[in-house]
Design a protein around this motif. Structure first.
Motif, PDB file in Angstrom:
ATOM      1  N   UNK A 202       0.845  -1.195   0.000  1.00  0.00           N
ATOM      2  CA  UNK A 202       0.000   0.000   0.000  1.00  0.00           C
ATOM      3  C   UNK A 202       0.875   1.238   0.000  1.00  0.00           C
ATOM      4  N   UNK A 203       0.568   2.192  -0.845  1.00  0.00           N
ATOM      5  CA  UNK A 203       1.376   3.394  -0.999  1.00  0.00           C
ATOM      6  C   UNK A 203       0.657   4.572  -0.387  1.00  0.00           C
TER       7      UNK A 203
ATOM      8  N   UNK B  77     -11.233  -0.279   0.514  1.00  0.00           N
ATOM      9  CA  UNK B  77     -11.318  -1.524   1.270  1.00  0.00           C
ATOM     10  C   UNK B  77     -12.538  -2.302   0.800  1.00  0.00           C
ATOM     11  N   UNK B  78     -12.342  -3.549   0.500  1.00  0.00           N
ATOM     12  CA  UNK B  78     -13.426  -4.417   0.057  1.00  0.00           C
ATOM     13  C   UNK B  78     -14.086  -5.029   1.301  1.00  0.00           C
TER      14      UNK B  78
ATOM     15  N   UNK C  91     -16.034  -9.427   5.178  1.00  0.00           N
ATOM     16  CA  UNK C  91     -17.115 -10.090   5.911  1.00  0.00           C
ATOM     17  C   UNK C  91     -17.206 -11.568   5.533  1.00  0.00           C
ATOM     18  N   UNK C  92     -17.031 -11.835   4.231  1.00  0.00           N
ATOM     19  CA  UNK C  92     -17.113 -13.220   3.773  1.00  0.00           C
ATOM     20  C   UNK C  92     -15.997 -14.077   4.366  1.00  0.00           C
ATOM     21  N   UNK C  93     -14.842 -13.473   4.573  1.00  0.00           N
ATOM     22  CA  UNK C  93     -13.693 -14.231   5.058  1.00  0.00           C
ATOM     23  C   UNK C  93     -13.477 -14.092   6.562  1.00  0.00           C
TER      24      UNK C  93
END
Length: 676
Positions: A163-164, A199-200, A205-207
């Motif tokens: 991440x930059x 952010x996904x 939530x799925x993981x």
């Protein structure tokens, strides 16, 4: 409706004919000094920048701020108007506030090193979300300074999955767009591009389950089932169990698990029914001399020993501490991993106050079990000493949320090894605002732990906490979920003018018998100090207890009161929860508490362990808002209700109706006398 959802001191103490002595002059706090007069524009300092001049970049809306690349940078004249040299305009670029500390360094050391290396002056102007970095100097020096800053930020952000946070290029007024190679992205960068990635949340939530499994993958196994039901209890029919519960303070049980309900264990009648196979526990019980278990213990022990999470709701002084301590000892002793191989403590008890924490620790020491070591962690105590004891190894931690959260966040204590968790007096912890600290602590305790929550009331906040952090619990409540005071206490209400309260209190003290012991509850710390000083000057030995006293003084006050060196303790609501002094004969409410729940807890300081007691409460015209709720408590306890209190409740109800009518009609409400 689900079970989780909300259902949403003597009569003028010796008869009405006894006239209290002349009124003592009422104490009044000194008038507060007037605030200092502001000079100049009172609002001028609010928009001022933290460093240097210029505009507050972080507070300007995005629509009103152009990207710095598209705005031409102008030369700024420096020096006087007499023709001194002029420098190029400063090179400006934004930076997240979170990275400003990395740039500046502790004590400003980093930014000084950057200035010395590049020969430029670097200025940081902070905003609400991001800071503006300004570099003053020649073209080459500005370029060098920018490269050094980028390198510093890049090195500090390594390990963040690529991440930059820095800008890959910047625009100079003379050179134009400057490009440099970025190895982390594998190519030559040119122009300006936004480095932040969204952010996904859906993926996270799925993981969640996968991440949780990875976090707790290395935990040792845990055992929770230790109950051996005696043949006598096993043969008890459902009708016999229900009859026994009703005859013993109307015990009610329920299973809060969704779906198919589990069988609620039958209550035990004797200590042997629960601990027949645990000789050390029975030896401790015989040593203390208890005759039979209390109602909450009778039903809680079979549930906890079977490994279920439990919510125990019972009045103060009904034995809730032993209800969770005895099964906790057995739980710790019979875990698959030996004590010497565990990575930290196995049992954690969270309490709202220092006094209650120290009291629970004293109970642990009294019922010592197989050499288990316990420690009490609380704010105001010796922090370094507490850390040292934790490092030496302990089995049981009794703590207040604030200090435990401090040690946890600084990695002084490991909570991953906790397998048995107790939230004692959960309603009080929420009242004191400890919910954020509790949540942080529980995130570091293994999720498959066994949890016991005790409370004297069942408000919405406690229901939410239980639903979030207990797994399929059972609930046991003694008496009723409706708020009620201890049935062994006689409650007496005295309607009195505010200015006569001190004289009546002195009269009450003068009529105390030699064996009497009383807690006088007040609403403010300053009142506690003032009353104790007043009585001390009159030659009456008293002690005071409130949050502004040093911890050593608080402990000394409690010790003097428990051992009978003083018979009068003046305290705030700090002493209303968990304080277990068996020989308190009276509770005297000098000030009515802020809510009816605290009144119930205050009253519960006397009449403990089957003893009787008296609670004398002074009610003034300013307390009329609680009159109706107080009447409900008195009715549930079959107490005498003064006619004046009923009249006060009716007047307050009429006042509320009048206020609602005026609000509905839209007319301004005139002033009315407070209380009447």
């Amino acid at each position: 409706m689900s079970d989780w959802e909300a259902d949403s001191d003597e009569d003028g103490p010796h008869g009405a004919s006894t006239k209290p002595p002349p009124t003592l002059p009422a104490w009044r706090p000194a008038a507060a000094p007037p605030p200092p007069r502001a000079r100049g524009n009172p609002d001028a300092g609010e928009d001022r920048e933290e460093s240097g001049g210029g505009k507050n970049w972080g507070s300007r809306p995005a629509s009103a701020r152009e990207p710095w690349q598209s705005r031409p940078l102008e030369y700024r004249a420096r020096g006087s108007s007499r023709g001194e040299d002029r420098e190029r305009a400063p090179l400006c670029f934004p930076l997240d506030n979170a990275l400003v500390g990395t740039l500046i360094g502790r004590g400003g050391t980093k930014i000084k090193e950057l200035e010395e290396s590049s020969g430029c002056k670097i200025q940081v102007v902070k905003g609400n979300c991001e800071a503006m970095i300004k570099i003053f100097g020649g073209n080459d020096k500005q370029t060098k300074a920018k490269m050094l800053i980028d390198d510093l930020i890049e090195r500090s952000s390594q390990g963040n999955a690529g991440e930059r946070y820095t800008k890959d290029s910047f625009k100079h007024p003379d050179v134009g767009t400057i490009c440099y190679h970025d190895s982390s992205f594998g190519g030559l960068k040119s122009g300006y591009s936004s480095p932040k990635q969204s952010i996904n949340w859906a993926s996270l939530r799925e993981n969640k389950a996968k991440y949780e499994a990875m976090k707790w993958a290395d935990l040792p196994p845990i055992e929770k089932q230790f109950y051996r039901e005696s043949p006598k209890i096993a043969s008890m029919s459902q009708e016999e169990a229900d009859k026994w519960r009703k005859e013993n303070n109307n015990i009610t049980c329920n299973d809060l698990k969704d779906g198919e309900k589990r069988h609620i264990p039958n209550p035990i009648c004797k200590f042997e029914d629960a601990f027949e196979y645990y000789c050390d526990v029975m030896e401790n019980i015989r040593k203390v001399g208890f005759q039979k278990p209390t109602p909450i213990q009778s039903q809680a022990w079979p549930i906890i020993l079977q490994g279920y999470d439990l919510i125990g709701i019972a009045q103060t002084g009904t034995g809730k501490t032993l209800a969770y301590l005895m099964p906790g000892f057995i739980h710790l002793d019979l875990q698959p991993i030996p004590r010497e191989k565990r990575s930290g403590p196995g049992m954690l008890v969270l309490t709202p106050t220092r006094e209650l924490a120290l009291q629970v620790e004293a109970e642990c020491s009294k019922y010592s079990y197989k050499g288990f070591k316990s420690i009490c962690i609380y704010g105001g105590g010796d922090r370094h000493g507490q850390i040292s004891l934790v490092n030496k190894g302990v089995d049981i931690v009794i703590a207040t949320p604030g200090r435990l959260n401090d040690l946890q966040m600084n990695n002084y204590i490991n909570l991953r090894s906790i397998t048995y968790l107790v939230l004692d007096e959960a309603d009080r912890m929420l009242d004191m605002g400890f919910e954020p600290q509790i949540m942080k602590i529980l995130l570091d305790v293994r999720p498959d732990r066994q949890t016991v929550m005790t409370s004297a009331t069942w408000p919405d906040g406690v229901r939410r906490l239980a639903k979030s952090y207990l797994k399929d619990p059972m609930i046991v409540y003694v008496g009723t979920l409706d708020l009620a005071a201890v049935s062994t206490v006689e409650q007496k209400i005295v309607i009195i003018p505010e200015e006569e309260k001190r004289a009546f209190t002195r009269y009450f003290i003068d009529t105390m018998k030699s064996e009497d012991k009383v807690i006088i509850f007040v609403g403010k710390k300053l009142t506690a100090d003032d009353l104790s000083s007043d009585f001390g000057l009159q030659g009456i030995p008293v002690q005071s207890l409130h949050g502004n006293r040093e911890q050593c003084d608080r402990e000394q006050a409690l010790e003097d009161f428990k051992k009978g060196r003083v018979r009068i303790l003046i305290a705030t609501d700090l002493a209303s929860r968990g304080l277990d002094v068996q020989d308190i004969t009276h509770v005297f409410n000098f000030d009515f508490p802020r809510n009816i729940e605290e009144y119930v807890h205050r009253v519960g300081r006397t009449g403990r362990a089957g003893r009787t007691g008296e609670a004398v409460t002074l009610v003034t015209r300013n307390d009329w808002r609680i009159a109706s709720e107080l009447i409900d408590i008195l009715e549930r306890g079959n107490q005498v209700i003064p006619e004046e209190l009923i009249s006060m409740a009716e007047r307050y109800k009429q006042f509320q109706l009048k206020k609602e009518m005026e609000r509905d009609l839209g007319r301004p409400r005139g002033r009315s006398r407070k209380g009447f």
